[in-house]
Design a protein around this motif. Sequence first.
Motif, PDB file in Angstrom:
ATOM      1  N   UNK A  64      38.725  45.917  58.469  1.00 30.63           N
ATOM      2  CA  UNK A  64      38.093  45.818  57.417  1.00 30.63           C
ATOM      3  C   UNK A  64      38.142  44.397  56.769  1.00 30.63           C
ATOM      4  N   UNK A  65      36.738  43.764  56.581  1.00 32.00           N
ATOM      5  CA  UNK A  65      36.645  42.225  56.301  1.00 32.00           C
ATOM      6  C   UNK A  65      35.510  42.531  55.016  1.00 32.00           C
ATOM      7  N   UNK A  66      35.884  41.713  53.852  1.00 35.20           N
ATOM      8  CA  UNK A  66      35.043  41.907  52.786  1.00 35.20           C
ATOM      9  C   UNK A  66      35.252  40.235  52.047  1.00 35.20           C
ATOM     10  N   UNK A  67      34.194  40.099  51.438  1.00 35.46           N
ATOM     11  CA  UNK A  67      34.074  38.897  50.331  1.00 35.46           C
ATOM     12  C   UNK A  67      33.483  39.468  49.030  1.00 35.46           C
ATOM     13  N   UNK A  68      34.011  38.947  47.875  1.00 36.98           N
ATOM     14  CA  UNK A  68      33.846  39.431  46.774  1.00 36.98           C
ATOM     15  C   UNK A  68      33.500  38.024  45.731  1.00 36.98           C
ATOM     16  N   UNK A  69      32.592  38.137  44.706  1.00 37.26           N
ATOM     17  CA  UNK A  69      32.526  37.292  43.752  1.00 37.26           C
ATOM     18  C   UNK A  69      32.505  38.093  42.285  1.00 37.26           C
ATOM     19  N   UNK A  70      33.102  37.297  41.527  1.00 39.99           N
ATOM     20  CA  UNK A  70      33.377  38.153  40.035  1.00 39.99           C
ATOM     21  C   UNK A  70      33.955  37.220  38.964  1.00 39.99           C
ATOM     22  N   UNK A  71      34.601  37.715  38.129  1.00 44.58           N
ATOM     23  CA  UNK A  71      35.398  37.168  37.076  1.00 44.58           C
ATOM     24  C   UNK A  71      36.967  37.332  36.948  1.00 44.58           C
ATOM     25  N   UNK A  72      37.789  36.156  36.959  1.00 41.74           N
ATOM     26  CA  UNK A  72      39.031  36.145  36.880  1.00 41.74           C
ATOM     27  C   UNK A  72      39.446  35.694  35.517  1.00 41.74           C
ATOM     28  N   UNK A  73      40.342  36.591  34.762  1.00 40.43           N
ATOM     29  CA  UNK A  73      40.839  36.070  33.465  1.00 40.43           C
ATOM     30  C   UNK A  73      42.530  36.363  33.675  1.00 40.43           C
ATOM     31  N   UNK A  74      42.836  35.384  32.679  1.00 35.07           N
ATOM     32  CA  UNK A  74      44.555  35.781  32.590  1.00 35.07           C
ATOM     33  C   UNK A  74      44.968  35.094  31.289  1.00 35.07           C
ATOM     34  N   UNK A  75      46.083  35.587  30.909  1.00 34.91           N
ATOM     35  CA  UNK A  75      46.674  34.987  29.677  1.00 34.91           C
ATOM     36  C   UNK A  75      48.188  35.186  29.547  1.00 34.91           C
ATOM     37  N   UNK A  76      48.914  34.472  28.805  1.00 36.74           N
ATOM     38  CA  UNK A  76      50.333  34.821  28.473  1.00 36.74           C
ATOM     39  C   UNK A  76      50.490  35.698  27.326  1.00 36.74           C
TER      40      UNK A  76
END
Length: 253
Positions: A138-150
């Motif tokens: 299985x091989x995939x590529x993805x595009x999206x939004x990354x969000x993080x916080x403390x």
Amino acid sequence: MRTYFWLFLLLPLLSSAQEYGEFDLNRGNGILVDFTYGYHTPGGDFGKRFGNHFSVGTGAEFITDKGNWLFGLGMSYYFGNEVAENPLTGLLNDQGRIIGNNRGYADIQLRMRGYYVGGHVGKLIPLGFSKNPRSGLRATVSMGLLQHKIRIQEDPLSFVPHLDDEYKKGYDRLSNGLAFTEFIGYQVLSTNKLINFFAGVEFTQGFTMSRRSFDFATRQQDTAERLDLNVGFRVGWILPFYVGQRASEEIYY
């Protein structure tokens, strides 16, 4: 992680024992709903702020009858206890503690929280040792939004006025931006629809920036562009729904 490594090596053996017959139940176009769990190690600017962390996720994708092409949407929620940066240093007293409203030391914990949501395309490639064309690489590529916080967690009995819900936004270093994720692993869609899962490694590259107008710790706005890297091992359980299957003379209940 050692257990995951040996499990990954055994995955092809689970599918190679399956025979592909005339009335197998994994044929046709399909909708695959998955539930995942992952363990990740950050790098780049991500690694300067957080340590190793976990994730849970879910998604849905369409798999084509011809070519085993994959088109889907998914999301992962990240969580962890390792935070390398302390945005609260300006609130510490000479003993390195924070005083609460009750004039006692406040119990404050820093946590990592974040998520990734995006769409992906990919392909399921059968391998020669398996007679099941719905199991393989299985091989995939993805595009999206990354969000993080403390995330700032405090004991409600030792309330700190500087850390009420509005003031926390000046310390949490919320960041997000465009991200790309690549996954490669092994997937099994069994002929009897009873064993359906995937496992493999994924790589994420996030091009993020702070989304807060002011950082209380540095007393200025953070305008730096970030390169957030993340590598992890992810396993997922799949619930498949197929359409256009070849009719069978037997009826299954």
